[in-house]
Structure formats: structure tokens, C-alpha cells
Scaffold this motif. Structure first.
Motif, PDB file in Angstrom:
ATOM      1  N   GLU A   6     -62.012   6.450  42.196  1.00 14.52           N
ATOM      2  CA  GLU A   6     -62.797   6.727  40.822  1.00 14.52           C
ATOM      3  C   GLU A   6     -64.084   6.231  40.554  1.00 14.52           C
ATOM      4  N   CYS A  22     -62.668  11.028  39.361  1.00 12.69           N
ATOM      5  CA  CYS A  22     -61.734  10.641  40.349  1.00 12.69           C
ATOM      6  C   CYS A  22     -61.781  11.971  41.362  1.00 12.69           C
ATOM      7  N   TRP A  36     -54.385   9.681  34.382  1.00  7.58           N
ATOM      8  CA  TRP A  36     -55.355   8.716  34.242  1.00  7.58           C
ATOM      9  C   TRP A  36     -54.477   7.345  33.325  1.00  7.58           C
TER      10      TRP A  36
END
Length: 123
Positions: A6, A22, A36
Motif C-alpha cells: 500500500e 495497493c 480495503w
């Protein structure tokens, strides 16, 4: 093998925007649903958003619906989280996660996790 990294976190003020990214260094990113999650001190890791392998299906937590947008670019092996109208209660470490094929809102369904990126929203 899935390896998630990330980026994009930081310190912002309430009302500001951030975009998290990411990157998956694996070779079959397009076969993984992505999610997420976030973890704030004193709380459990919680679901934020998820996206299907084709990018069409998307789910959001009620707390972020209308402010956050999840998207993916399978050509770049990357999933994004656009965060607008940030609030102090959005402060947390944000993690991306990968799950083979079907998206899910349950953290225990995800097999691969990144190391996290800190998002801090000041009032």
C-alpha cells in the motif's frame, strides 16, 4: 504468489482527500477480488470497501459510503481507494487485502494482506 504494497497515506485535515494505492506484484491480480480494511487503536480491523475481479461489483461500509470510492486497474495490478471529505474518525491504518475470485466484506475471507498505510485526519 500475491504480494501487496500500500501507499498514499498521510496526515491531512478534515474535509481533505487522499488516494490510497495497493500494488500486487503477483501475476494473476485479475483473478483476485480486492478489499480495503482499516484498523484504529482500540478497535477491531473493520471493512471499508471491496471490489470484484471485473471491477463492476463494489461494496462499502455505511460509514464511508458516498465519500470513498474503490476502483482497480487490472493492467497495472493496482487497486485504489479514493477518500473524499475525510473525517477525524477515518484515522486508522489502512490495509488492502486479496481474496481468490469472489469479493467479501468479511476480513477472515481474505488470504493476503499488505503491510498497511497510516491515514491521520486532524480536525
Amino acid at each position: 504468489q500475491v504480494q501487496l504494497v500500500e501507499s498514499g497515506g498521510g496526515l491531512v485535515r478534515a474535509g481533505d482527500s487522499l488516494r490510497l494505492s495497493c500494488l500486487d506484484s503477483g501475476r494473476i491480480f485479475s483473478r483476485y477480488a480486492m478489499g480495503w480494511f482499516r484498523h484504529a487503536p482500540g478497535n477491531e480491523r473493520e471493512f471499508v470497501a471491496a471490489i470484484s475481479i471485473d471491477g463492476i461489483g463494489r461494496d462499502y461500509a455505511d460509514s464511508v459510503s458516498g465519500r470513498f470510492t474503490i476502483s482497480r486497474d487490472n493492467a497495472k495490478n493496482t487497486v485504489y481507494l479514493q477518500m473524499n471529505s475525510l473525517k477525524p474518525e477515518d484515522t486508522a491504518v489502512y490495509y488492502c487485502a486479496a481474496r481468490w475470485n469472489l469479493k467479501s466484506t468479511a476480513k477472515n475471507d481474505y488470504n493476503y494482506w499488505g503491510q498497511g498505510t497510516q491515514v491521520t485526519v486532524s480536525s
